[in-house]
Design an enzyme around this catalytic site. Structure first.
Site, PDB file in Angstrom:
ATOM      1  N   ARG A   1      72.341 119.397 -31.670  1.00 48.35           N
ATOM      2  CA  ARG A   1      72.218 118.451 -32.777  1.00 48.35           C
ATOM      3  C   ARG A   1      70.934 117.634 -32.663  1.00 48.35           C
ATOM      4  NH1 ARG A   1      76.587 114.570 -33.060  1.00 48.35           N
ATOM      5  NH2 ARG A   1      75.201 113.977 -34.722  1.00 48.35           N
TER       6      ARG A   1
ATOM      7  N   CYS B   1      78.939 112.335 -33.402  1.00 46.93           N
ATOM      8  CA  CYS B   1      79.205 112.009 -31.988  1.00 46.93           C
ATOM      9  C   CYS B   1      80.108 110.786 -31.909  1.00 46.93           C
ATOM     10  CB  CYS B   1      77.900 111.701 -31.253  1.00 46.93           C
ATOM     11  SG  CYS B   1      77.033 113.150 -30.688  1.00 46.93           S
TER      12      CYS B   1
ATOM     13  N   ASP C   1      70.285 105.414 -26.775  1.00 42.27           N
ATOM     14  CA  ASP C   1      70.301 106.885 -26.760  1.00 42.27           C
ATOM     15  C   ASP C   1      69.683 107.447 -25.481  1.00 42.27           C
ATOM     16  OD1 ASP C   1      71.457 106.752 -29.210  1.00 42.27           O
ATOM     17  OD2 ASP C   1      69.617 107.124 -30.332  1.00 42.27           O
TER      18      ASP C   1
ATOM     19  N   ARG D   1      82.848 103.789 -34.269  1.00 42.73           N
ATOM     20  CA  ARG D   1      81.566 103.334 -34.830  1.00 42.73           C
ATOM     21  C   ARG D   1      81.805 102.871 -36.267  1.00 42.73           C
ATOM     22  NH1 ARG D   1      77.646 108.201 -33.371  1.00 42.73           N
ATOM     23  NH2 ARG D   1      75.997 106.806 -34.106  1.00 42.73           N
TER      24      ARG D   1
ATOM     25  N   LYS E   1      64.779 113.158 -35.063  1.00 41.89           N
ATOM     26  CA  LYS E   1      66.082 113.468 -35.691  1.00 41.89           C
ATOM     27  C   LYS E   1      66.591 112.291 -36.515  1.00 41.89           C
ATOM     28  CE  LYS E   1      70.234 112.843 -33.517  1.00 41.89           C
ATOM     29  NZ  LYS E   1      71.287 112.108 -33.987  1.00 41.89           N
ATOM     30  N   ASN E   2      66.584 111.102 -35.912  1.00 43.41           N
ATOM     31  CA  ASN E   2      67.219 109.981 -36.607  1.00 43.41           C
ATOM     32  C   ASN E   2      66.412 109.485 -37.802  1.00 43.41           C
ATOM     33  OD1 ASN E   2      69.456 110.194 -35.033  1.00 43.41           O
ATOM     34  ND2 ASN E   2      68.924 108.518 -33.645  1.00 43.41           N
TER      35      ASN E   2
HETATM   36  N1  EPU Z   1      78.021  98.410 -36.020  1.00 43.22           N
HETATM   37  C1  EPU Z   1      79.007  97.635 -36.604  1.00 43.22           C
HETATM   38  N2  EPU Z   1      79.192  97.753 -37.942  1.00 43.22           N
HETATM   39  C2  EPU Z   1      78.445  98.572 -38.729  1.00 43.22           C
HETATM   40  C3  EPU Z   1      77.440  99.354 -38.125  1.00 43.22           C
HETATM   41  C4  EPU Z   1      77.257  99.244 -36.765  1.00 43.22           C
HETATM   42  O1  EPU Z   1      79.709  96.892 -35.932  1.00 43.22           O
HETATM   43  O2  EPU Z   1      78.668  98.614 -39.947  1.00 43.22           O
HETATM   44  C5  EPU Z   1      77.768  98.295 -34.573  1.00 43.22           C
HETATM   45  C6  EPU Z   1      78.004  99.603 -33.833  1.00 43.22           C
HETATM   46  O3  EPU Z   1      79.357  99.772 -33.471  1.00 43.22           O
HETATM   47  C7  EPU Z   1      77.095  99.449 -32.655  1.00 43.22           C
HETATM   48  C8  EPU Z   1      75.908  98.660 -33.219  1.00 43.22           C
HETATM   49  O4  EPU Z   1      76.387  98.038 -34.386  1.00 43.22           O
HETATM   50  O5  EPU Z   1      77.711  98.701 -31.661  1.00 43.22           O
HETATM   51  C9  EPU Z   1      74.674  99.480 -33.574  1.00 43.22           C
HETATM   52  O6  EPU Z   1      75.037 100.571 -34.407  1.00 43.22           O
HETATM   53  P1  EPU Z   1      74.026 101.193 -35.470  1.00 43.22           P
HETATM   54  O7  EPU Z   1      74.613 101.026 -36.831  1.00 43.22           O
HETATM   55  O8  EPU Z   1      72.666 100.665 -35.227  1.00 43.22           O
HETATM   56  O9  EPU Z   1      74.088 102.713 -35.110  1.00 43.22           O
HETATM   57  P2  EPU Z   1      74.018 103.914 -36.118  1.00 43.22           P
HETATM   58  O10 EPU Z   1      73.110 103.603 -37.248  1.00 43.22           O
HETATM   59  O11 EPU Z   1      75.373 104.398 -36.469  1.00 43.22           O
HETATM   60  C10 EPU Z   1      71.929 105.020 -35.049  1.00 43.22           C
HETATM   61  C11 EPU Z   1      71.626 106.350 -34.443  1.00 43.22           C
HETATM   62  C12 EPU Z   1      72.318 106.468 -33.099  1.00 43.22           C
HETATM   63  C13 EPU Z   1      71.855 105.325 -32.210  1.00 43.22           C
HETATM   64  C14 EPU Z   1      72.104 103.979 -32.902  1.00 43.22           C
HETATM   65  C15 EPU Z   1      71.568 102.792 -32.136  1.00 43.22           C
HETATM   66  C16 EPU Z   1      71.444 107.722 -36.396  1.00 43.22           C
HETATM   67  C17 EPU Z   1      72.026 108.768 -37.238  1.00 43.22           C
HETATM   68  N3  EPU Z   1      72.123 107.383 -35.339  1.00 43.22           N
HETATM   69  O12 EPU Z   1      73.346 104.985 -35.204  1.00 43.22           O
HETATM   70  O13 EPU Z   1      71.864 107.697 -32.560  1.00 43.22           O
HETATM   71  O14 EPU Z   1      72.579 105.365 -31.007  1.00 43.22           O
HETATM   72  O15 EPU Z   1      71.479 103.983 -34.195  1.00 43.22           O
HETATM   73  O16 EPU Z   1      70.190 102.921 -31.960  1.00 43.22           O
HETATM   74  O17 EPU Z   1      70.355 107.227 -36.673  1.00 43.22           O
HETATM   75  C18 EPU Z   1      71.987 109.580 -31.189  1.00 43.22           C
HETATM   76  O18 EPU Z   1      70.891 109.913 -31.664  1.00 43.22           O
HETATM   77  O19 EPU Z   1      72.502 110.129 -30.191  1.00 43.22           O
HETATM   78  C19 EPU Z   1      72.704 108.481 -31.814  1.00 43.22           C
HETATM   79  C20 EPU Z   1      73.999 108.254 -31.622  1.00 43.22           C
END
Ligand code: EPU
Length: 424
Positions: free
Chosen positions: A398, A118, A306, A123, A22-23
């Protein structure tokens, strides 16, 4: 609206074939917008998030054909324009933030409503914005929509304060067609980032170092279509590994890259679960009793955040007290009060859940996010008496392709029912 009904207590047994990630999928679909001709994605998972992304691309003028039976999507982005999208499907999906990088990269302009998805905790996307600004874009927040504009994107050196998956991918998307050289330092290293870089390179980009903390991108002026097969979903695979252990089952999880699952495999082994790594599969054989373990959710190659919620359910089946801490999201514990309804003894302290092993009972529970939903399903599968009812199935849909069919094929007694709406 539907709910999942689970009459548990049966060990899961058999083989499950894992679908595409998915991701990855929800980053690869917007990445296709950078091309001038057709991109074909194979091994695409059948998920509601993927359907939403197809709708977003169609709204922009792309021709999208989704061959669900073949797990294939064909995206022809040649007629796409950067139409402002303050509302609509972008609000349903957190990963709609990838439209920012993709449209900025192709057209130098985008307006995207702040993403939904979610919301287990705030975030932020400050690192995405910092990256776009470093590439020369002006970024403004106008009435809840992010507007990005750049006369010309220019390569830059960007240091990420946190190794964010989303920011790393978004900057790669924008920088792929920028002028000159971009370096992302402290980049996230998740396998999905390598998958996106592989697609972009097949489309004509020049990206090196994906999967390490330094990614180097030499901007190109044009990108073209290609065919790409999505990597297997390591989170789905890990969820079934955990479910197999929790139900004391015997399951072969097929079509996976075992290396992507090393952190889960290591923890299961430490608990006393029997795990065999094969070339493209992992066999998990449960035992009657398990050791308690401590788990720290970290960025890749650490234990995936996750899988933290599903792991909580498994740890209720261990002897003694386990401590599970999440160093990626400090308060991703919405599954805990619901597991408590099922009799779990869990205390949350700061960014840790302290879990005391013990039997669970059937209850009516609600999934508040995708992985919390997976945790509740696993918990329900361990309960031998009564029926566990899990509402909030729309979250589970999802991220888990054919969940009910898959669990039934493994011998579980699981079905969907329509959720009665209360009469006022
Ligand atoms: N963060 C910041 N600033 C940013 C971006 C992130 O402070 O600009 C922080 C977040 O708050 C968090 C950490 O950095 O504490 C990591 O966040 P990341 O940006 O890596 O997460 P994401 O890209 O928004 C993806 C996956 C998530 C998964 C995370 C961590 C997607 C669409 N989502 O989210 O997947 O938990 O990486 O591996 O790829 C899920 O599949 O259930 C899911 C939530």
């Amino acid at each position: 609206m539907e709910k999942l009904m689970i009459s548990g207590g049966r060990p899961l047994q058999g083989t499950i074939t894992i679908s595409g990630a998915k991701n990855s999928a929800i980053a690869l679909i917007p990445a296709a917008l950078l091309a001038e001709s057709e991109v074909v994605l194979d091994n695409l998972p059948l998920l509601s998030d993927v359907a939403v992304y197809a709708e977003i691309l169609e709204n922009l003028g792309a021709s999208v054909s989704w061959h669900e039976l073949d797990n294939q999507m064909r995206i022809d982005p040649s007629s796409v324009r950067s139409i402002p999208m303050p509302n609509g499907p972008v609000k349903k999906l957190r990963a709609s933030y990838y439209m920012m990088g993709a449209l900025l990269g192709r057209f130098g302009e985008a307006t995207i409503g702040l993403p939904g998805g979610c919301n287990f905790e705030p975030r932020p996307i400050d690192q995405h914005i910092k990256g776009f600004e470093a590439l020369g874009a002006t970024v403004t927040n106008e009435h809840g929509s992010i507007h990005l504009y750049a006369k010309e994107l220019r390569g830059a050196k960007i240091y990420l304060d946190v190794a964010s998956v989303g920011a790393t991918i978004n900057i790669m998307l924008a920088a792929a067609r920028a002028k000159g050289h971009t370096i992302i330092e402290n980049a996230a290293k998740e396998p999905e980032i390598i998958d996106v870089a592989t697609l972009l390179n097949a489309m004509g980009a020049s990206i090196k170092g994906a999967g390490t903390e330094t990614i180097r991108i030499e901007g190109v002026s044009e990108m073209h279509g290609c065919r790409h097969s999505i990597i297997p979903d390591r989170i789905q695979a890990g969820t079934y590994m955990i479910a197999a252990a929790a139900t004391r089952g015997d399951v072969l999880i097929d079509n996976v890259i075992p290396k992507h699952l090393e952190a889960v495999t290591a923890k299961l082994l430490e608990m006393g679960v029997h795990v065999d790594e094969l070339d493209e599969g992992i066999r998990v054989l449960g035992k009657a009793s398990y050791n308690h373990v401590d788990v720290k959710a970290l960025t890749y190659p650490g234990f995936a955040t996750d899988l933290q919620s599903p792991m909580t359910s498994l740890l209720t089946q261990a002897q003694g007290v386990s401590v599970l801490s999440d160093f990626v999201y400090s308060s991703r514990f919405k599954h805990v009060p619901e597991l408590a309804r099922m009799g779990a003894k869990i205390k949350v302290e700061g960014r840790s859940a302290i879990i005391e092993g013990g039997e669970l009972n059937a209850a009516k529970v609600k999934a508040m996010d995708l992985r919390a939903g997976a945790a509740l399903v696993i918990a329900g599968l361990t309960v031998g008496e009564g029926v566990t009812e899990v509402s909030g199935v729309e979250f589970i849909d999802r991220g888990y392709d054919h969940l009910v069919d898959n669990l039934r094929n493994l011998g579980a007694n699981v079905w969907r029912e329509t959720l009665e709406t209360p009469t006022l």
